[in-house]
Design a protein around this motif. Structure first.
Motif, PDB file in Angstrom:
ATOM      1  N   SER A 226      -7.136  81.251  -8.069  1.00  0.00           N
ATOM      2  CA  SER A 226      -6.172  81.831  -9.005  1.00  0.00           C
ATOM      3  C   SER A 226      -6.350  83.333  -9.085  1.00  0.00           C
ATOM      4  CB  SER A 226      -6.394  81.261 -10.406  1.00  0.00           C
ATOM      5  OG  SER A 226      -6.015  79.913 -10.435  1.00  0.00           O
ATOM      6  N   VAL A 227      -5.236  84.021  -9.152  1.00  0.00           N
ATOM      7  CA  VAL A 227      -5.285  85.465  -9.369  1.00  0.00           C
ATOM      8  C   VAL A 227      -5.261  85.692 -10.868  1.00  0.00           C
ATOM      9  CG1 VAL A 227      -4.000  87.612  -9.077  1.00  0.00           C
ATOM     10  CG2 VAL A 227      -4.209  85.980  -7.169  1.00  0.00           C
TER      11      VAL A 227
ATOM     12  N   VAL B 146       0.742  86.211  -3.894  1.00  0.00           N
ATOM     13  CA  VAL B 146       0.250  85.315  -4.940  1.00  0.00           C
ATOM     14  C   VAL B 146       1.269  84.201  -5.123  1.00  0.00           C
ATOM     15  CG1 VAL B 146      -0.703  85.155  -7.263  1.00  0.00           C
ATOM     16  CG2 VAL B 146      -0.762  87.347  -6.026  1.00  0.00           C
ATOM     17  N   GLY B 147       0.862  82.977  -4.758  1.00  0.00           N
ATOM     18  CA  GLY B 147       1.748  81.818  -4.886  1.00  0.00           C
ATOM     19  C   GLY B 147       2.238  81.333  -3.532  1.00  0.00           C
TER      20      GLY B 147
ATOM     21  N   THR C 119       4.845  84.074  -7.896  1.00  0.00           N
ATOM     22  CA  THR C 119       4.256  83.036  -8.753  1.00  0.00           C
ATOM     23  C   THR C 119       5.297  82.177  -9.468  1.00  0.00           C
ATOM     24  OG1 THR C 119       4.070  84.533 -10.655  1.00  0.00           O
ATOM     25  CG2 THR C 119       2.176  84.444  -9.169  1.00  0.00           C
TER      26      THR C 119
ATOM     27  N   MET D  98      17.736  78.550 -11.224  1.00  0.00           N
ATOM     28  CA  MET D  98      18.776  77.915 -10.399  1.00  0.00           C
ATOM     29  C   MET D  98      18.516  76.443 -10.075  1.00  0.00           C
ATOM     30  SD  MET D  98      16.420  79.314  -8.503  1.00  0.00           S
ATOM     31  CE  MET D  98      16.868  81.026  -8.489  1.00  0.00           C
TER      32      MET D  98
ATOM     33  N   GLY E 272       4.443  74.796  -3.977  1.00  0.00           N
ATOM     34  CA  GLY E 272       5.034  75.104  -5.282  1.00  0.00           C
ATOM     35  C   GLY E 272       6.013  74.037  -5.722  1.00  0.00           C
ATOM     36  N   GLY E 273       7.194  74.481  -6.105  1.00  0.00           N
ATOM     37  CA  GLY E 273       8.202  73.560  -6.643  1.00  0.00           C
ATOM     38  C   GLY E 273       8.998  72.824  -5.577  1.00  0.00           C
TER      39      GLY E 273
HETATM   40  O1  48F Z   1       7.087  77.917  -8.423  1.00  0.00           O
HETATM   41  P1  48F Z   1       7.110  78.188  -6.975  1.00  0.00           P
HETATM   42  O2  48F Z   1       7.662  77.170  -6.069  1.00  0.00           O
HETATM   43  O3  48F Z   1       7.842  79.631  -6.806  1.00  0.00           O
HETATM   44  P2  48F Z   1       9.029  80.117  -5.856  1.00  0.00           P
HETATM   45  O4  48F Z   1       8.558  80.265  -4.465  1.00  0.00           O
HETATM   46  O5  48F Z   1      10.079  78.936  -5.886  1.00  0.00           O
HETATM   47  C1  48F Z   1      10.665  78.490  -7.062  1.00  0.00           C
HETATM   48  C2  48F Z   1      11.165  77.076  -6.839  1.00  0.00           C
HETATM   49  O6  48F Z   1      10.088  76.228  -6.520  1.00  0.00           O
HETATM   50  C3  48F Z   1      11.882  76.464  -8.030  1.00  0.00           C
HETATM   51  C4  48F Z   1      13.172  77.096  -8.368  1.00  0.00           C
HETATM   52  C5  48F Z   1      14.266  77.192  -7.438  1.00  0.00           C
HETATM   53  O7  48F Z   1      14.614  76.917  -6.381  1.00  0.00           O
HETATM   54  O8  48F Z   1      13.391  77.533  -9.445  1.00  0.00           O
HETATM   55  O9  48F Z   1      11.038  76.545  -9.166  1.00  0.00           O
HETATM   56  O10 48F Z   1       9.593  81.301  -6.535  1.00  0.00           O
HETATM   57  O11 48F Z   1       5.647  78.527  -6.472  1.00  0.00           O
HETATM   58  C6  48F Z   1       4.826  79.429  -7.165  1.00  0.00           C
HETATM   59  C7  48F Z   1       3.384  79.106  -6.824  1.00  0.00           C
HETATM   60  O12 48F Z   1       2.567  80.117  -7.384  1.00  0.00           O
HETATM   61  C8  48F Z   1       1.343  79.519  -7.849  1.00  0.00           C
HETATM   62  C9  48F Z   1       1.812  78.175  -8.417  1.00  0.00           C
HETATM   63  O13 48F Z   1       0.744  77.257  -8.469  1.00  0.00           O
HETATM   64  C10 48F Z   1       2.906  77.775  -7.427  1.00  0.00           C
HETATM   65  O14 48F Z   1       2.423  76.961  -6.381  1.00  0.00           O
HETATM   66  N1  48F Z   1       0.765  80.413  -8.841  1.00  0.00           N
HETATM   67  C11 48F Z   1       1.299  80.763 -10.046  1.00  0.00           C
HETATM   68  N2  48F Z   1       0.480  81.626 -10.660  1.00  0.00           N
HETATM   69  C12 48F Z   1      -0.588  81.840  -9.843  1.00  0.00           C
HETATM   70  C13 48F Z   1      -0.409  81.056  -8.680  1.00  0.00           C
HETATM   71  C14 48F Z   1      -1.778  82.622  -9.933  1.00  0.00           C
HETATM   72  N3  48F Z   1      -2.044  83.371 -10.994  1.00  0.00           N
HETATM   73  N4  48F Z   1      -2.671  82.579  -8.905  1.00  0.00           N
HETATM   74  C15 48F Z   1      -2.421  81.802  -7.816  1.00  0.00           C
HETATM   75  N5  48F Z   1      -1.304  81.049  -7.684  1.00  0.00           N
END
Ligand code: 48F
Length: 257
Positions: free
Chosen positions: A126-127, A31-32, A168, A235, A62-63
């Motif tokens: 979305s989950v 998820v994500g 996520t 971080m 994501g981020g």
């Molecule tokens: O936030 P995200 O990039 O998570 P990550 O892989 O990386 C974190 C970094 O980007 C940054 C950081 C440090 O380096 O702090 O924030 O841990 O990606 C999470 C993805 O999950 C999706 C959301 O849209 C994002 O693209 N997401 C969140 N909740 C759901 C989801 C859900 N319920 N269903 C589907 N997708």
């Protein structure tokens, strides 16, 4: 040959449903599609596992895309650079121990590798819930993100998975559902999500790896979600921990769950 709009429509509908049907029962559902989820998808698919990634947004990454404050460069340390090397992503030393990479090259390349290794990505899904049997999470409940965004009263569908990865990010969305709705104790100090702490890059980068693990039967946490689950700090735009966490969760699952 005249182009038929109906053939185009049939091709998309046929092919999409074939792809989705292949993923209604998978080995690992992630998820994500942020850095942690995509790296995990790549290494699991490469290890021969059937992997589906569900991403709420239209875009994957994501981020990552925005680097820091929309300056689209990311920073990694030595260990993070080695993973970017695995993907052939160009890095450049800024100071000893600090490397930069283009955020767009990083996000697009990791996703491309994951898909070519066999992972499937379902964007705009979305989950919203999980399925639990005898204390173990056995699958996910998914719906179209636009349904969620518009608040439409439309029932979701389900997919089963031997393993679920909550990748996520800050929101720990899968864990929050488990916490709220299920009689399952998370493997944290309190049995609940401990919650993310304030920015501390160095500590967070180490903790992300330690916190990447099984959190309840059938569920693993990776990336920022792992730190938030176990009360670790955030971080910011240093991404080594996210990449390493994705690789670690894949290794844990591939090694036998
Ligand atoms: O936030 P995200 O990039 O998570 P990550 O892989 O990386 C974190 C970094 O980007 C940054 C950081 C440090 O380096 O702090 O924030 O841990 O990606 C999470 C993805 O999950 C999706 C959301 O849209 C994002 O693209 N997401 C969140 N909740 C759901 C989801 C859900 N319920 N269903 C589907 N997708």
């Amino acid at each position: 040959m005249a182009l038929s709009e109906i053939t185009i429509t049939k091709a998309i509908v046929d092919r999409f449903f074939r792809k989705f049907l292949e993923c209604v029962d998978v080995d690992t559902a992630i998820v994500g599609a942020g850095p942690a989820g995509l790296v995990a998808a790549y290494f699991l698919a490469k290890a021969g596992r059937r992997v589906a990634v569900f991403e709420r947004k239209l875009s994957i990454g994501g981020g990552m895309w925005g680097g820091g404050m929309m300056f689209n460069e990311i920073v990694v340390q030595d260990a993070g650079r080695e993973i970017l090397d695995d993907f052939g992503i160009r890095t450049s030393e800024y100071e000893p121990g600090y490397y930069t990479a283009d955020a767009i090259e990083t996000a697009s390349t990791i996703c491309s590798y994951a898909m070519k290794a066999g992972a499937r990505v379902f964007n705009c899904m979305s989950v919203e819930d999980v399925m639990i049997r005898e204390g173990r999470v056995i699958g996910l409940v998914v719906n179209w993100s636009p349904v969620e965004m518009a608040g439409l009263h439309v029932d979701p569908l389900t997919v089963t998975a031997k393993y679920v990865v909550d990748a996520t990010g800050h929101a720990t969305e899968v864990l929050r559902v488990i916490e709220r709705k299920a009689d399952v104790r998370l493997e944290t100090e309190t049995g609940k999500v401990l919650g993310e702490r304030s920015m501390w890059a160095e500590k967070a980068e180490t903790l992300t790896l330690e916190n990447t693990r099984r959190i309840c039967p059938g569920v693993y946490v990776a990336g920022m979600s792992a730190n938030a689950a176990f009360g670790g700090p955030r971080m910011g735009p240093i991404f080594g921990g996210m990449l390493l966490s994705g690789k670690r969760v894949a290794h844990l699952i591939a090694a036998g769950g």
